[in-house]
Design a protein around this motif. Sequence first.
Motif, mmCIF file in Angstrom:
data_model
loop_
_atom_site.group_PDB
_atom_site.id
_atom_site.type_symbol
_atom_site.label_atom_id
_atom_site.label_comp_id
_atom_site.label_asym_id
_atom_site.label_seq_id
_atom_site.Cartn_x
_atom_site.Cartn_y
_atom_site.Cartn_z
ATOM 1 N N ALA A 24 -1.468 0.720 5.440
ATOM 2 C CA ALA A 24 -2.221 -0.031 4.428
ATOM 3 C C ALA A 24 -2.717 -1.383 4.941
ATOM 4 O O ALA A 24 -3.832 -1.804 4.619
ATOM 5 C CB ALA A 24 -1.349 -0.248 3.182
ATOM 6 N N TYR A 25 -1.886 -2.047 5.749
ATOM 7 C CA TYR A 25 -2.191 -3.425 6.142
ATOM 8 C C TYR A 25 -2.574 -3.565 7.616
ATOM 9 O O TYR A 25 -3.175 -4.579 7.997
ATOM 10 C CB TYR A 25 -0.985 -4.330 5.868
ATOM 11 N N THR A 37 -6.281 -4.495 8.706
ATOM 12 C CA THR A 37 -6.638 -5.864 8.341
ATOM 13 C C THR A 37 -5.950 -6.869 9.259
ATOM 14 O O THR A 37 -6.566 -7.843 9.719
ATOM 15 C CB THR A 37 -6.255 -6.159 6.875
ATOM 16 N N THR A 74 1.305 -5.458 -2.868
ATOM 17 C CA THR A 74 0.705 -4.554 -3.845
ATOM 18 C C THR A 74 -0.057 -3.411 -3.196
ATOM 19 O O THR A 74 -0.553 -2.522 -3.890
ATOM 20 C CB THR A 74 -0.262 -5.329 -4.750
ATOM 21 N N GLY A 75 -0.192 -3.455 -1.875
ATOM 22 C CA GLY A 75 -1.002 -2.466 -1.185
ATOM 23 C C GLY A 75 -2.412 -2.948 -0.928
ATOM 24 O O GLY A 75 -3.208 -2.234 -0.311
ATOM 25 N N ASP A 76 -2.729 -4.148 -1.373
ATOM 26 C CA ASP A 76 -4.059 -4.720 -1.189
ATOM 27 C C ASP A 76 -3.985 -5.842 -0.159
ATOM 28 O O ASP A 76 -3.564 -6.964 -0.480
ATOM 29 C CB ASP A 76 -4.574 -5.275 -2.520
ATOM 30 N N PRO A 77 -4.367 -5.592 1.096
ATOM 31 C CA PRO A 77 -4.228 -6.619 2.141
ATOM 32 C C PRO A 77 -5.084 -7.858 1.891
ATOM 33 O O PRO A 77 -4.709 -8.957 2.295
ATOM 34 C CB PRO A 77 -4.646 -5.894 3.423
ATOM 35 N N GLN A 78 -6.229 -7.691 1.225
ATOM 36 C CA GLN A 78 -7.080 -8.854 0.942
ATOM 37 C C GLN A 78 -6.365 -9.817 -0.006
ATOM 38 O O GLN A 78 -6.383 -11.028 0.180
ATOM 39 C CB GLN A 78 -8.419 -8.395 0.340
ATOM 40 N N LYS A 79 -5.733 -9.271 -1.020
ATOM 41 C CA LYS A 79 -5.021 -10.092 -1.997
ATOM 42 C C LYS A 79 -3.696 -10.611 -1.429
ATOM 43 O O LYS A 79 -3.364 -11.798 -1.585
ATOM 44 C CB LYS A 79 -4.747 -9.260 -3.255
ATOM 45 N N ASP A 80 -2.961 -9.742 -0.770
ATOM 46 C CA ASP A 80 -1.605 -10.075 -0.357
ATOM 47 C C ASP A 80 -1.549 -10.933 0.901
ATOM 48 O O ASP A 80 -0.658 -11.790 1.036
ATOM 49 C CB ASP A 80 -0.786 -8.801 -0.120
#
Length: 233
Positions: free
Chosen positions: A83-84, A87, A220-226
């Motif tokens: 997931a990450y 990124t 959360t699974g969202d690399p942009q946010k996390d």
Amino acid sequence: MMAAARKSTNWFALGVTAAAVVIVLIVGGVVWFANSQAAGPGTLPETSAVNTETGAIAVGTGEKTVDTYVDFMCPVCNSFEQAYGPTLQQLVDDGTITLNIHPISILDRASQGTQYSTRSANAAYCVAVDDAANIPGFVKAMYAQQPKENTSGLDDATLTSIATTAGASDAVSSCISDGTYSKFVTAMTQKTPVQPGGQGIATPTIAVNGTVLANQTDLTGDPQKDIVARLAG
């Protein structure tokens, strides 16, 4: 007039006492040294890419940092990589971050006595010392061939094959089979930050610019946010 008796010094007794003290000091020193060696980090992976105080293998040279504490037997670590990982690699490539990878071993109990977590983390340090440029490829390949928990894991020959396929030289073979950095892995694992909220040590553990994220709420699974947003903030 009777002369007063002259007290004589028993040099023999003093000599025996001094010798005994020296022996005690020597024995104590030997015991201390043996204990410090047993509890110490063992052979250090001496390369500019490895911080021997924290165990971090540095990938990239960016001013900002992301630290990942991972166990190669951990399925959630594999999910994190999928997931990450892209990124994080992009942030390394564009010079934004230094990615500090900490190979740790908390799942040796899940490899039927083969200590796979320690052996695979040791292999990562062997690759880093050989040429740290091959670490990203090695990590990806390790997750691509990740064994299931409660199996014996990959054997040393397979770990060596993964390492050399990722670009490492044949010199890693003896480093992997000898477990050269096994004690170092154990020592560095003890330095893994605890999860926020006192939840203990878990993998993966992620820190952005030194701030440890809570797996339960911050990933959360969202690399942009996390990741990206936290780096910007």
